[in-house]
Write an enzyme that holds these catalytic residues in place. Sequence first.
Site, PDB file in Angstrom:
ATOM      1  N   SER A 179      -2.248   2.433   0.952  1.00 50.05           N
ATOM      2  CA  SER A 179      -1.108   1.360   0.686  1.00 50.05           C
ATOM      3  C   SER A 179      -0.588   1.591  -0.615  1.00 50.05           C
ATOM      4  CB  SER A 179      -2.054   0.359   0.385  1.00 50.05           C
ATOM      5  OG  SER A 179      -2.463  -0.711   1.611  1.00 50.05           O
TER       6      SER A 179
ATOM      7  N   LYS B 172       1.635  -5.836  -8.558  1.00 46.10           N
ATOM      8  CA  LYS B 172       1.088  -6.368  -7.462  1.00 46.10           C
ATOM      9  C   LYS B 172       0.395  -7.611  -7.373  1.00 46.10           C
ATOM     10  CE  LYS B 172      -0.873  -4.422  -3.060  1.00 46.10           C
ATOM     11  NZ  LYS B 172      -1.423  -3.152  -2.377  1.00 46.10           N
TER      12      LYS B 172
ATOM     13  N   SER C  62       0.382  -1.494   2.114  1.00 47.23           N
ATOM     14  CA  SER C  62       0.339  -2.884   1.681  1.00 47.23           C
ATOM     15  C   SER C  62       1.113  -3.266   0.505  1.00 47.23           C
ATOM     16  CB  SER C  62      -1.143  -3.516   1.570  1.00 47.23           C
ATOM     17  OG  SER C  62      -1.663  -3.026   0.548  1.00 47.23           O
TER      18      SER C  62
END
Lengths: 495, 95
Positions: A182, A78, A158
């Site tokens: 998330s 990420k 997210s």
Amino acid sequence: MTELNKLGLAEARDLLRKGETTSVELTETCLSAIDAADALNAFVHKTPEIALERAKAADARLAAGDAPAMCGLPIGIKDLFCTKGVASQAASGILEGFKPEYESTVSQQLQDAGAVMLGKLNMDEFAMGSSNETSVYGNAVSPWRRGNDDAELTPGGSSGGSAAAVAADLCLAATGTDTGGSIRQPAAFTGITGIKPTYGRCSRWGIVAFASSLDQAGPMTKDVRDAAIMLEAMCGHDPKDSTSADLAVPNFEAMLTGDIRGKKIGIPKEYRMDGMPAEIEKLWADGAAMLKDAGAEIVDISLPHTKYALPAYYVIAPAEASSNLARYDGVRYGHRATLEAGDGITEMYEKTRAEGFGHEVQRRVMVGTYVLSAGFYDAYYNRARRVRTLIKKDFEDVFAAGVDAILTPATPSAAFGLGEMTDADPVQMYLNDVFTVTVNLAGLPGVSVPAGLDAQGLPLGLQLIGKPWEEGDLLNTAYALEQAAGFVAKPGKWW
Amino acid sequence: MSIDQSTAAKVAKLARIKVEEDALGALASEFNTILGFIEQLNEVDVEGVEPMTSVTPQRLKRREDVVTDGDQPAKVLANAPDAREGFFAVPKVVE
């Protein structure tokens, strides 16, 4: 043999160890899949040179019989994780051009375990969002579609790029982070597994901070076994994070027996929301029945302060964000606004932050500023922290009464279309995290397991919540649920 | 508690984010939506409840008060938008 990029971590590990494939082959297959999947906008910084270099090193270690746990396994990282020499922007314009001089502890540990980084993954800006629509890179797109409808759907957020990449087999697994849901919400939206460990399990050092008392990293994988393997590599005490727990990390994979006989599973009545879709209600009941068939005892429980978790979160998280994001001032890294003659340092801060932060981030920073400002600190921030104490106590009470894990839906609906929530007020979007956010406030481990499809063919997930530091036991319950649910659906390839 | 445009402007100033005059109305209305949602917390009886400071009951670790790192100004400045002669450069602060 299945295409190599479609393998999970455990399968690929076993093939590598038997000498039936190489890390270079695995990595090249993933890199080709990534290049063919630009329509998903999942990988936003590709690192093929680094990947192939690490893959070659991994093959050498495998050949020498010196292979650590994740040796040679290609994964995505990420964009929130700082990776040395590689763009790390938290999907924000304010970190444009930022290339850290250091590596986050978690990504370093994965590298030390032999994992191969393929590149950086899309996300909501500063991890603030539930649909990956606040990213400076543009939306990540789910590989899933509603039947034959070609409308683009959100992979969730997210960690939307991570979810899309794993679901579309662009990598074997990916890192995520979870402040209010998330990891678990995007995992549920894309039919994969995601676990947020106990607060303190994974070091936060080198992960761009959103809300420090809530943020935790975790793996997003194709199944529960893979989650166990990758979580073990990510966990561990780190002197550089003062909230990191100095506890031994168990062998999580060895704890996956599937035997949950005698375990007590709580069903919290407060999670039965008004207007909950019948499909979610049925999924939840089916999940409870599966665990019961596997020998667990199902009990009704109450978590009375559940309703107040989201409002408490939307005080605490923005408050911490407003403090954490004060560092983006155009001085030390990232974007600085072009100044006009006569502009001083205050104008530089104000213009830089207005240009560099997206709308949702600006809004949250300002809400946080407001709730921390003189005269409102007690009424908002301290009250929210008191409510947080009560939310944590709700969980402590049910665990003290003998409950081993709690079963809930992971999300209030299946994935929605990109752009469908544009006209909704911000609170509507926040409701996506209604089942996940309690877990962050209480610091507990929570895992999302794919458990079924809705009428339109979209994945739905169930969440299991465990006791602090008992990720191994939680993953074993998740493993039993996974076995019983038998979820094997994959998105049809259109990209 | 309702937020008007002047409060919105004050908050933007405190947060050091430039908000154009004509955007303040919409911003104030978004604040009001979010704060309206947060108001629910007033229903909870928090009498005698301690505000949470740490979600896990642990003592923060201490370390020796010694220098553990440093002497790498080039790396520290490597990402600066404007670095000169070993310093971060900013617009004039003091007249």
